[in-house]
Scaffold this motif. Sequence first.
Motif, short mmCIF file in Angstrom:
data_model
loop_
_atom_site.label_atom_id
_atom_site.label_comp_id
_atom_site.label_asym_id
_atom_site.label_seq_id
_atom_site.Cartn_x
_atom_site.Cartn_y
_atom_site.Cartn_z
N PHE A 162 0.82 -1.22 0.00
CA PHE A 162 0.00 0.00 0.00
C PHE A 162 0.86 1.26 0.00
O PHE A 162 0.37 2.34 0.35
CB PHE A 162 -0.93 0.01 1.23
CG PHE A 162 -1.89 -1.13 1.28
CD1 PHE A 162 -2.58 -1.53 0.13
CD2 PHE A 162 -2.11 -1.83 2.46
CE1 PHE A 162 -3.48 -2.59 0.17
CE2 PHE A 162 -3.01 -2.88 2.51
CZ PHE A 162 -3.69 -3.28 1.36
N ALA A 163 2.13 1.13 -0.36
CA ALA A 163 3.03 2.28 -0.26
C ALA A 163 2.54 3.47 -1.07
O ALA A 163 2.74 4.62 -0.69
CB ALA A 163 4.44 1.89 -0.72
N ASP A 164 1.83 3.20 -2.16
CA ASP A 164 1.33 4.31 -2.97
C ASP A 164 0.12 4.99 -2.35
O ASP A 164 -0.37 5.99 -2.86
CB ASP A 164 0.96 3.82 -4.38
CG ASP A 164 2.21 3.49 -5.20
OD1 ASP A 164 3.28 4.02 -4.83
OD2 ASP A 164 2.11 2.69 -6.15
N PHE A 165 -0.39 4.40 -1.27
CA PHE A 165 -1.58 4.96 -0.61
C PHE A 165 -1.27 5.30 0.85
O PHE A 165 -2.18 5.39 1.67
CB PHE A 165 -2.75 3.97 -0.69
CG PHE A 165 -3.10 3.61 -2.11
CD1 PHE A 165 -4.00 4.39 -2.83
CD2 PHE A 165 -2.49 2.53 -2.74
CE1 PHE A 165 -4.30 4.08 -4.14
CE2 PHE A 165 -2.80 2.22 -4.05
CZ PHE A 165 -3.70 2.99 -4.77
N GLU A 166 0.00 5.50 1.15
CA GLU A 166 0.41 5.69 2.55
C GLU A 166 -0.31 6.86 3.21
O GLU A 166 -0.84 6.74 4.32
CB GLU A 166 1.93 5.91 2.60
CG GLU A 166 2.43 6.08 4.02
CD GLU A 166 3.95 6.14 4.09
OE1 GLU A 166 4.62 5.83 3.10
OE2 GLU A 166 4.46 6.51 5.17
N GLN A 167 -0.33 7.98 2.53
CA GLN A 167 -0.93 9.18 3.13
C GLN A 167 -2.44 9.08 3.17
O GLN A 167 -3.08 9.56 4.11
CB GLN A 167 -0.54 10.41 2.31
CG GLN A 167 0.95 10.57 2.25
CD GLN A 167 1.32 11.95 2.68
OE1 GLN A 167 1.23 12.28 3.85
NE2 GLN A 167 1.73 12.75 1.71
N THR A 168 -3.01 8.47 2.14
CA THR A 168 -4.46 8.27 2.09
C THR A 168 -4.90 7.44 3.29
O THR A 168 -5.83 7.79 4.02
CB THR A 168 -4.83 7.55 0.78
OG1 THR A 168 -4.41 8.37 -0.30
CG2 THR A 168 -6.32 7.28 0.69
N GLN A 169 -4.15 6.37 3.49
CA GLN A 169 -4.40 5.46 4.61
C GLN A 169 -4.30 6.22 5.94
O GLN A 169 -5.15 6.09 6.82
CB GLN A 169 -3.31 4.41 4.55
CG GLN A 169 -3.68 3.06 5.03
CD GLN A 169 -2.48 2.11 4.89
OE1 GLN A 169 -1.48 2.44 4.24
NE2 GLN A 169 -2.59 0.96 5.49
N MET A 170 -3.25 7.01 6.04
CA MET A 170 -3.00 7.77 7.26
C MET A 170 -4.16 8.73 7.53
O MET A 170 -4.63 8.85 8.66
CB MET A 170 -1.72 8.59 7.03
CG MET A 170 -0.81 8.65 8.21
SD MET A 170 0.59 9.69 7.77
CE MET A 170 1.79 8.49 7.33
N ALA A 171 -4.63 9.39 6.47
CA ALA A 171 -5.69 10.38 6.63
C ALA A 171 -6.99 9.72 7.10
O ALA A 171 -7.67 10.23 7.98
CB ALA A 171 -5.92 11.12 5.32
N VAL A 172 -7.30 8.56 6.51
CA VAL A 172 -8.54 7.88 6.88
C VAL A 172 -8.46 7.35 8.31
O VAL A 172 -9.36 7.54 9.12
CB VAL A 172 -8.85 6.74 5.89
CG1 VAL A 172 -10.08 5.95 6.34
CG2 VAL A 172 -9.06 7.29 4.50
N ARG A 173 -7.34 6.71 8.61
CA ARG A 173 -7.17 6.15 9.96
C ARG A 173 -7.19 7.26 11.00
O ARG A 173 -7.76 7.12 12.09
CB ARG A 173 -5.87 5.36 10.05
CG ARG A 173 -5.76 4.17 9.11
CD ARG A 173 -6.65 3.01 9.53
NE ARG A 173 -6.37 2.56 10.88
CZ ARG A 173 -5.39 1.71 11.22
NH1 ARG A 173 -4.61 1.20 10.29
NH2 ARG A 173 -5.21 1.36 12.47
N ASN A 174 -6.56 8.41 10.66
CA ASN A 174 -6.56 9.54 11.59
C ASN A 174 -7.97 10.10 11.76
O ASN A 174 -8.36 10.49 12.85
CB ASN A 174 -5.63 10.64 11.08
CG ASN A 174 -5.64 11.85 11.99
OD1 ASN A 174 -5.17 11.79 13.11
ND2 ASN A 174 -6.24 12.94 11.52
N GLY A 175 -8.74 10.11 10.65
CA GLY A 175 -10.11 10.60 10.74
C GLY A 175 -10.91 9.81 11.78
O GLY A 175 -11.66 10.39 12.57
N ILE A 176 -10.71 8.50 11.80
CA ILE A 176 -11.42 7.67 12.78
C ILE A 176 -10.84 7.90 14.19
O ILE A 176 -11.57 8.01 15.16
CB ILE A 176 -11.32 6.17 12.42
CG1 ILE A 176 -11.80 5.95 10.98
CG2 ILE A 176 -12.14 5.32 13.38
CD1 ILE A 176 -11.49 4.56 10.43
N ALA A 177 -9.51 8.01 14.24
CA ALA A 177 -8.86 8.21 15.55
C ALA A 177 -9.29 9.52 16.19
O ALA A 177 -9.52 9.58 17.41
CB ALA A 177 -7.34 8.17 15.40
#
Lengths: 495, 460
Positions: free
Chosen positions: A253-268
């Motif tokens: 998922f390296a090409d989606f690292e920031q996307t992943q981070m943003a979504v996970r942070n949104g839930i956090a």
Amino acid sequence: MSKFWLFLIASLFLAGGIVFAQSDSGAKRKQDADTIYIGVANCAGCHSKKSPSKFSTEFVLMNEYDTWHKEDKHSQAYEVLENSLGKRILENLDDPAKKNACLNCHTVNIPAERQGSHFRLQDGVSCEACHGPAKKWLGDHQEYSWRLKTGSEKAALGMIDMRNRGTQARLCLSCHLGNAAEGKILTHGMLAAGHPPLPGFEITAFHQFMPRHWRLAKNVPFLQDPKLDKPPAPFKDPLVLKKHVHDLYQLQFADFEQTQMAVRNGIAVFQTSIQLLAEEARTVKDQGILDLAMFQCSSCHHELKKNNQPGAPARGRPRAPTWPAVLVPMALRHIAGPDQEQYTGLAKEYADQLRLLRDAVLARPFGDPRKMATSADKLAAWAGRIQDQAAKTNWDRQSARRLLDELGVSSQQKELDYDSARQIAWTYRTIQKEVFPEEAKGHVDVWKVLDRDMRLTIRPGKYLIEEHLTETFERIGKFDPAAFGKSFRGFGRGK
Amino acid sequence: MKMPLLLAALASLICCNLPAQTGDQPLPPPRVVTPDFNQFQLQGAGSCAATACHNGNRTPGTAGSEYSTWILQDKHSRAYEVLFAKRSKQIQQSLLKLPSLEKAHPEKNRLCLDCHVHPGIETAPKREAFHLQDGVSCETCHGPAEKWLTRHARAEWKDLSIAGKEKLGMRDTKTVTGRAGVCVDCHVGKPGSDINHDLIAAGHPRLNFEFGAYHANMPHHWNNARDKDSKLDDGRQSGPDFEARAWAVGQAITAQAALKLLAHRAGKESSTWPEFAEYDCFACHHNLQGKSQPRDRKRPPGSYPWGTWYFSMPRLLARRNKAPLSALDELEREMSKALPRRELVSKKALAAEKEIRLLVERLQDKRSGTKEIAALFSHLAGDDDQQLCWNDSAQRYLGLAALHNAWKDGGNPPPSLAPTLKEMAEVLRFPKGFDSPGPGFSPKIFRDKLLSLKKGVRGE
């Protein structure tokens, strides 16, 4: 569907707490008792360009200390307590004991017996604030094999697993939102004494402002092509090594690292805020009232206008902050993927739980603490399950497209406030830039307008936030959700 | 606060200029009996409206034209009508969370009718000729006329004492104490008729009653000059210091009513608590700004400023008249907390109400000459260095305006004062479209005006 979310978000109110670290916090504290913080001087010995470092930069940049020291506001966190604003706040608080409450976020506030000989409170939010007390791992982490260890193996020695999205978001949010157990609470008294309000927190945007002292996984040479001079026994075979690194760092998922981070942070953010609300509510029970800072500032702090239309129900009762919930619909959409039925189910769960909390918050001015604690606990647990589900999802262009579509819908809410709108815009920008860079280029003009109205690009580097406060408040005062919605339609979505 | 009212108060003070007089006649004993007026039947405003009686339709304020003045000029006569306005429906819809505007009927709601027609109207005995449509009409202030309608037209009626008339159901509107007592039921509120924060948030205007200004601004259906005529002996406490006394007594009576209401709000477990309407609206309702104001040292940052509207002037008057204040001080401390203890507040509010009762007695018996009025004016213009919030400032301005009126009625105040008072009203004025102070107001700007007044008094 947009109407449904509109109703949800408009009737929201929350604030936050800590997610998964809570259950083991007791055990963790015991373990912490014999951990020592060694201080930045020990890190600067290697993690600076000025040091005659024998380490290569193929894994980490090795100039982290310089970036932090020269550009990162975290390094001036203690210092600002002693400048004019810091002094004024303390003086206004009239209570020297309050200083300790400041230190919990403005430095690594640990007792003297856990401070190593080079540790200084004055260094502010320094390396070990995020990476953990280094005494036990200082030696080991200099070995090349260290980078092959799992996050939990490192955590056993005290290094915080900052590559875990959940852990990372939780850590940032403990100060940037609050953490009751760690005494990190920005109270209404502190705000009234002059402390700047905490802005909405979107992790990828804030990483840029820090600025980042690390590279994204796809830019780390070692991760792209893992090679070691003397690999430990199980990894002698280059293919085994490559697979291990690939799995450990989730490189698929390296090409989606920031996307992943943003979504996970949104839930956090959502979970943290609800948890905080629950903890505060539990603390006060029937005897008192939640600290006013747990509520949405603008519920009370607005000028009174003549002939404003009677509108939202239960006016006159402070609501909990709305911005921490604004990304939840996007997260639910991501988890459900193309499955509309699953999405509807998740959305209903969310709406039902939220209604219980809303009723508790609006039951009386500043809420009914007992009911708030119960409903917020349930909602936070639900958010925890959502976070777990999000961790197991797939990340690709289709899922990124769904995220953008849902953000487009969120952007059209009539009662969106400044902080919520910024969460939406920041997240949209991160995903668009990372996954659809060609679209981002086509929308330069839209971004220009959004940036002007909401200052999405914050200048990185060290300067005093207080110098910009007047301008910031003016901008917030001028914010118009209708204009924001219109700008957002420039992306061709949000119908 | 309606700014035009402030200005009108100012205008009214420029108009009246009676010969200088100071009197020392003894005043009638304070009014103590408040019978339950609703034991008598309401007759309806129509009963007063005969051309030969009170509907003479001549110059407003002249005898015989009371009804005409009320129906033509006085907003009280439109109090019921306003309940049919869209705004009123929206308020009820918002408050009761009604699904649509059509479901809202404020004109049938007891809470609304209690003040927009007559306190306790639902159960009060009323003749068929009594119409809700008349709004706040004659008998709401003067008392239900069942037993005195015929009698009060006879010559011997004038020989009856105030108390004698009250026994028959006619309320005392001769004395300042009596008049203020009539107004506060609705304009401050009382148990059961309470404009609380929920209602204000739903859209009902905030109540901020100041008897002196309201009294001066209400279209007078009585002869204003008689209030200031010290030769009259009809028990009305008249004299050239009338405006000063009306202000001071009004302040104390208003404070009493506010304390009774607070005792009720705190005591009733089912009602909303904490009650935000008790606090300074603009302490919370202001835009957040980067530049902080110097803070009020009397209370911790972020705590609630309580009672800045109702109690700042009574405090000052109590100190000046050596009346006790300790219960009020204790009450303020408790009310500044985020969640004041209801039981304690209820108890302290009743104790403070007793303290203020003493103040009322002292004030209504007190006659002031021009010198004393000037001294009080000076006192209000600034004797301390505290931060004055908008509420404090507006109350101070209204007090100064009333005293200036009285000063003019009894003597010749320095001419520089009137223009400065006018400037003060401008400082306090809300920006267009707003119901809260704008950048034109700050404690410092207001303080500077107070200083110029003080200099003006000294003749500088």
